[in-house]
Design a protein around this motif. Structure first.
Motif, mmCIF file in Angstrom:
data_model
loop_
_atom_site.group_PDB
_atom_site.id
_atom_site.type_symbol
_atom_site.label_atom_id
_atom_site.label_comp_id
_atom_site.label_asym_id
_atom_site.label_seq_id
_atom_site.Cartn_x
_atom_site.Cartn_y
_atom_site.Cartn_z
ATOM 1 N N ALA A 284 0.835 -1.211 0.000
ATOM 2 C CA ALA A 284 0.000 0.000 0.000
ATOM 3 C C ALA A 284 0.862 1.252 0.000
ATOM 4 N N ILE A 299 -4.834 2.022 -4.766
ATOM 5 C CA ILE A 299 -4.785 1.091 -3.640
ATOM 6 C C ILE A 299 -6.135 0.410 -3.485
ATOM 7 N N ILE A 304 -3.017 -4.544 -4.390
ATOM 8 C CA ILE A 304 -2.083 -4.940 -3.344
ATOM 9 C C ILE A 304 -1.681 -6.400 -3.512
#
Length: 312
Positions: A284, A299, A304
């Motif tokens: 992140a 994000i 991720i």
């Protein structure tokens, strides 16, 4: 009700379009971008699929609209955000230099950013983590006092306290501010400092001494020491785990630590192991730096996981 709450300043950033453009000369800017460390943190939590809320203040103006619409769009509960009819939303003007340094001019004087008060207990019903930023404690003494009151309330309702001190040495020279920091640290379960902050707060010479001092606090469960380009080292009472940074072409480092915090708390909520949480938070933070603007990194759970898989 939200699992994670934060109380702190909400501002916009207006940024120079290119590096090495001083703020005292005419030139182009880009923005406004939604910002403020608390807003970046809580937006990350929401984008990772968790219920999240912020106690803050903006002006009833276009900058405030920029902030609130972005946070609401990402799923943040903004029902406790004050919209002032008489004060303007806070703003920061930012320039970047080719050596990696930054310069900020903050316009925070007569803004509602630090006006919120401790909420009713019903607002925090179901809270699992109440996150505190050192910059919010320093915004204004009266606001710091309200954050402490809210922290006590959240803890009485069963919440754990997480704390990113992100504070300057000058703050700790102020007795009242340092007293606030000490009270928060004493109640903290998840501590997320940088090396300099850790040494300042504990008044120790080495990281090892400082970590040992922190774990004298019976409330402390996890200490995640952020070390910039060296990555992060996580300490618990049972283990120590270290991880470097993910390789990425950084465009704008502002907000990377706040997104790291948001993903770290999200991982805890999901019951992940410390290594899994560390990979998630590091991804992140890296993704945050890959876009211009403090909250503009892509994000989400998918991006991720893709970064983790690509670096496995």
């Amino acid at each position: 009700m939200a699992e994670v709450w934060i109380m702190g300043e909400m501002i916009v950033e207006i940024m120079r379009a290119q590096e090495d453009m001083p703020l005292d000369k005419p030139g182009l800017f880009k923005g406004p971008y939604p910002s403020g460390a608390p807003a970046i943190f809580i937006d990350t939590v929401a984008r990772l699929g968790h219920s999240a809320g912020i106690l803050g203040g903006v002006g009833k103006d276009d900058f405030g609209k920029c902030l609130v619409e972005r946070l609401k769009g990402d799923g943040v509960d903004c029902s406790q955000v004050i919209e002032s009819e008489t004060c303007a939303t806070g703003a920061a003007f930012v320039t970047y230099f080719s050596d990696g340094s930054r310069k900020f001019i903050f316009h925070m004087g007569n803004t509602p950013a630090a006006d919120p008060k401790m909420p009713q207990a019903s607002v925090l019903e179901g809270v699992k983590y109440f996150h505190i930023m050192g910059c919010s404690l320093a915004a204004k003494k009266e606001f710091g006092d309200e954050i402490l009151k809210t922290m006590r309330l959240a803890k009485s309702l069963g919440a754990k306290i997480s704390f990113d001190p992100n504070i300057r040495k000058e703050l700790l020279s102020d007795g009242s501010s340092f007293d606030m920091v000490k009270e928060v640290v004493a109640n903290t379960s998840v501590f997320l400092p940088g090396v300099e902050e850790l040494l300042m707060i504990t008044n120790k010479e080495t990281v090892e001494e400082a970590v040992e001092c922190c774990f004298e606090n019976p409330n402390l469960e996890i200490l995640a020491l952020k070390r910039g380009s060296k990555g992060c080292k996580v300490y618990t009472r049972e283990e120590t785990i270290e991880m470097g940074v993910y390789p990425i072409e950084a465009v704008d480092a502002t907000g990377a630590g706040d997104s790291f915090d948001g993903a770290f708390i999200s991982g805890l909520l999901e019951g992940k192991s410390i290594p899994e949480i560390l990979r998630m938070a590091s991804a992140a933070g890296a993704l945050n730096t890959a876009a211009f603007g403090p909250m503009e990194g892509r994000i989400n759970q998918k991006t991720i996981q893709s970064m983790i898989d690509a670096n496995a």
